[in-house]
Design a protein around this motif. Sequence first.
Motif, PDB file in Angstrom:
ATOM      1  N   ASN A  40       1.126  -1.369   0.415  1.00 45.62           N
ATOM      2  CA  ASN A  40      -0.499   0.077   0.546  1.00 45.62           C
ATOM      3  C   ASN A  40       0.893   1.075  -0.419  1.00 45.62           C
ATOM      4  N   LEU A  42       3.832   1.599  -0.928  1.00 47.15           N
ATOM      5  CA  LEU A  42       4.668   1.786  -2.427  1.00 47.15           C
ATOM      6  C   LEU A  42       4.171   2.085  -3.444  1.00 47.15           C
ATOM      7  N   THR A  43       2.491   1.406  -2.974  1.00 47.10           N
ATOM      8  CA  THR A  43       1.607   2.088  -4.375  1.00 47.10           C
ATOM      9  C   THR A  43       1.433   3.786  -4.266  1.00 47.10           C
ATOM     10  N   VAL A  46       4.642   5.373  -5.987  1.00 47.05           N
ATOM     11  CA  VAL A  46       4.327   5.318  -7.083  1.00 47.05           C
ATOM     12  C   VAL A  46       3.383   6.439  -7.762  1.00 47.05           C
ATOM     13  N   ILE A  47       2.398   6.533  -7.547  1.00 40.11           N
ATOM     14  CA  ILE A  47       1.420   7.820  -7.741  1.00 40.11           C
ATOM     15  C   ILE A  47       2.387   8.701  -7.854  1.00 40.11           C
ATOM     16  N   ARG A  49       4.723   9.448  -7.807  1.00 38.14           N
ATOM     17  CA  ARG A  49       5.914  10.139  -8.620  1.00 38.14           C
ATOM     18  C   ARG A  49       5.526  10.789  -9.768  1.00 38.14           C
ATOM     19  N   HIS A  50       3.986  10.771 -10.288  1.00 47.47           N
ATOM     20  CA  HIS A  50       3.762  10.804 -11.382  1.00 47.47           C
ATOM     21  C   HIS A  50       3.217  12.735 -10.827  1.00 47.47           C
ATOM     22  N   THR A  51       2.400  12.893  -9.727  1.00 49.43           N
ATOM     23  CA  THR A  51       1.829  13.544  -9.543  1.00 49.43           C
ATOM     24  C   THR A  51       1.682  14.160  -7.759  1.00 49.43           C
ATOM     25  N   SER A  53      -0.741  15.729  -6.358  1.00 49.59           N
ATOM     26  CA  SER A  53      -2.019  15.451  -4.727  1.00 49.59           C
ATOM     27  C   SER A  53      -3.173  15.124  -5.604  1.00 49.59           C
ATOM     28  N   VAL A  54      -3.990  14.412  -4.589  1.00 52.07           N
ATOM     29  CA  VAL A  54      -4.614  13.497  -5.585  1.00 52.07           C
ATOM     30  C   VAL A  54      -5.995  13.656  -4.566  1.00 52.07           C
ATOM     31  N   ALA A  55      -7.075  14.041  -5.126  1.00 54.25           N
ATOM     32  CA  ALA A  55      -8.149  14.958  -4.670  1.00 54.25           C
ATOM     33  C   ALA A  55      -8.089  15.869  -3.616  1.00 54.25           C
ATOM     34  N   ALA A 197     -11.708  12.377  -3.223  1.00 52.05           N
ATOM     35  CA  ALA A 197     -11.872  12.314  -4.850  1.00 52.05           C
ATOM     36  C   ALA A 197     -13.845  11.562  -5.395  1.00 52.05           C
TER      37      ALA A 197
ATOM     38  N   ILE B  42     -11.492   6.084  -8.873  1.00 53.30           N
ATOM     39  CA  ILE B  42     -11.665   6.770  -7.930  1.00 53.30           C
ATOM     40  C   ILE B  42     -10.854   7.511  -7.532  1.00 53.30           C
ATOM     41  N   TRP B  44      -7.850   6.633  -9.140  1.00 54.89           N
ATOM     42  CA  TRP B  44      -7.005   7.412 -10.851  1.00 54.89           C
ATOM     43  C   TRP B  44      -7.317   8.378 -11.468  1.00 54.89           C
ATOM     44  N   ALA B  46      -8.540  10.828  -9.350  1.00 54.29           N
ATOM     45  CA  ALA B  46      -8.289  11.737  -8.703  1.00 54.29           C
ATOM     46  C   ALA B  46      -6.349  12.173  -9.187  1.00 54.29           C
ATOM     47  N   ALA B  47      -5.958  11.045  -9.021  1.00 50.27           N
ATOM     48  CA  ALA B  47      -4.709  10.965  -9.280  1.00 50.27           C
ATOM     49  C   ALA B  47      -4.637  12.043 -10.474  1.00 50.27           C
ATOM     50  N   ASN B  51      -4.106  16.353 -14.990  1.00 48.35           N
ATOM     51  CA  ASN B  51      -2.955  15.795 -15.233  1.00 48.35           C
ATOM     52  C   ASN B  51      -3.675  15.311 -16.871  1.00 48.35           C
ATOM     53  N   LEU B  54      -0.325  10.455 -17.115  1.00 46.99           N
ATOM     54  CA  LEU B  54       0.590   9.833 -16.106  1.00 46.99           C
ATOM     55  C   LEU B  54       1.310   8.745 -16.872  1.00 46.99           C
ATOM     56  N   MET B 196      -1.851  -3.183  -8.938  1.00 46.56           N
ATOM     57  CA  MET B 196      -1.927  -1.573  -7.968  1.00 46.56           C
ATOM     58  C   MET B 196      -1.645  -1.299  -8.550  1.00 46.56           C
ATOM     59  N   PHE B 197      -0.431  -1.068  -9.629  1.00 48.43           N
ATOM     60  CA  PHE B 197      -0.136   0.126 -10.596  1.00 48.43           C
ATOM     61  C   PHE B 197       0.267  -0.548 -11.770  1.00 48.43           C
TER      62      PHE B 197
END
Lengths: 263, 270
Positions: A40, A42-43, A46-47, A49-51, A53-55, A197, B42, B44, B46-47, B51, B54, B196-197
């Motif tokens: 969890n 790590l996920t 990784v996310i 790394r590319h953004t 902010s999430v919500a 979100a 939901i 992804w 939001a992520a 953008n 990604l 997971m991704f």
Amino acid sequence: MMYYLRVWAASARYSLTRAMMFRGDLLVWSLVELFWMGVNLLTISVIYRHTNSVAGWTKYEMMLLVGTSMLIQRFLMGFFWSSLFEMGRNVRSGNFDFTLAQPGNVLFMASTRKLDLDGLMNAVIATAVVVYSVRQLGLHPGPLEIALYVFFILCGIVIHYSVLVLSISMVFWLSSAQGVEGGYFSMTEFSRLPRQAFQGIVSRTLFVYALPVVIVSNAPAATLLHGFNPALTLWLAGSAAVWFTVAIWTFHRGLRRYSSASS
Amino acid sequence: MLRAFDKYRHSFLIGLQGNLIYRWNFAVRGFFSLFHLAVVFILWGAAFAGNDQLGGFSLNQTLTYFVTLVILTFFISAFNEDYQISEDIRNGLINQFLLKPINYFGYRFSIFLAARLVSGALILVPLLVAFPILHSHLTFPTEVWRLAVGLPAMALSAMIQFSIAYCFGMLTFWFLDIQGFVILSMAVESVLGGQMFPLDLLPGWAYGIARYLPFYYQLYFPAAIFTGRISDPNLIAQGFIIQTSWVAILLIVNQALWSRGLRRHTAVGG
């Protein structure tokens, strides 16, 4: 009340002795829990790394949320998971007769047969994730916020327990619980998401308001981030009471269908 | 040759009947996978807010990848085959296979194929129900060659999935309980298998390592071919070589574990 505490303490002693007998097993299961927490985290890494902010939640705010969700889940795993999982199998095989024959509340007896030390050990690591995130965010929660956080975690455990009992109780209607426990894990996946979100009206109504799976982790995390919120407190405590009642009612409805070894 | 095949055809049919008994459980599991998809949409969604892309892929391409993963999971993943094999060994049910002219791996693989046929068919039901919501997000590449290449990759992935489960089942010859190992492996597989991704979001060095591990070929490889995340013919050719090598390695390991495990096995009773 004291009687039930003594029963639980006896089960805990038995589980502890058993865990010490199978130390290799304890090590493997502790690693299992640790690995899943790592998955969890790590996920999230990784996310992010590319953004950025999430919500509207930054990386460490998200880590606080996931840490909180994991903390509730580890306590549930530690105290109730094995017993309830076994209940599903026992209902199918007819071994549930032994639980019914015990002198006490059936659900209590079925829920507290085993204690998983690995889940409880990893609760310490989940707490460390929460503390690390709080430090990274530069937060300094006061005694009220910490007390509320603990209270919310307790409410969260009650809600998770209720969802799990509801999922496992399906075994009274289905021929096997295989795959049904997945219902619990599917529901708890939502608890790792920020409330903001949920943009669509359907998803917000269903997962934020109708089901308690999002609020269960968002409320404690929000308390550490933004302080005391009376509406959130009432919402979470009320949800815990309602879901616990529904779970007990469903379990007893299912129990009526149980027809011993032939069910 | 045909008579030998007939044995496994019958095993397949028995497996089909056995798994159809649990059709509601597969259906419930399929239904819950919609909840997993909801989490994915939901999170992804939001992520991706703010953008366009990604890791070089759009939101819809990423969502298509996750929907494909769900379908592949129900068609080729090992669900509880490791536990079934473990139970056979613990309860002494494998004794009958030692006395009869049937290969245990072949028997179990036939049952696995039957189980995936049932679960694969049943996942289509909840997906069809959710199709009105999903379809505007699905954006599959239109190249036909992807099917021609993706389907063999999918078949090899099924072999890898089953072989890994079989290996874990064989561990019962040495350990009383394999559940811990299985769930430990599931955690590793969920990350390195791209559940997971999408693995291409990993840093380049980590993705490079993942490509040489068997987990990459359990789901990610066929899913990436079908959804356009891999297009370079050289990469696909290399992928097939590595995937086939893993199938061969795992089959050898399976056979070695079976042979060595049987030396430890004690058949008791009639």
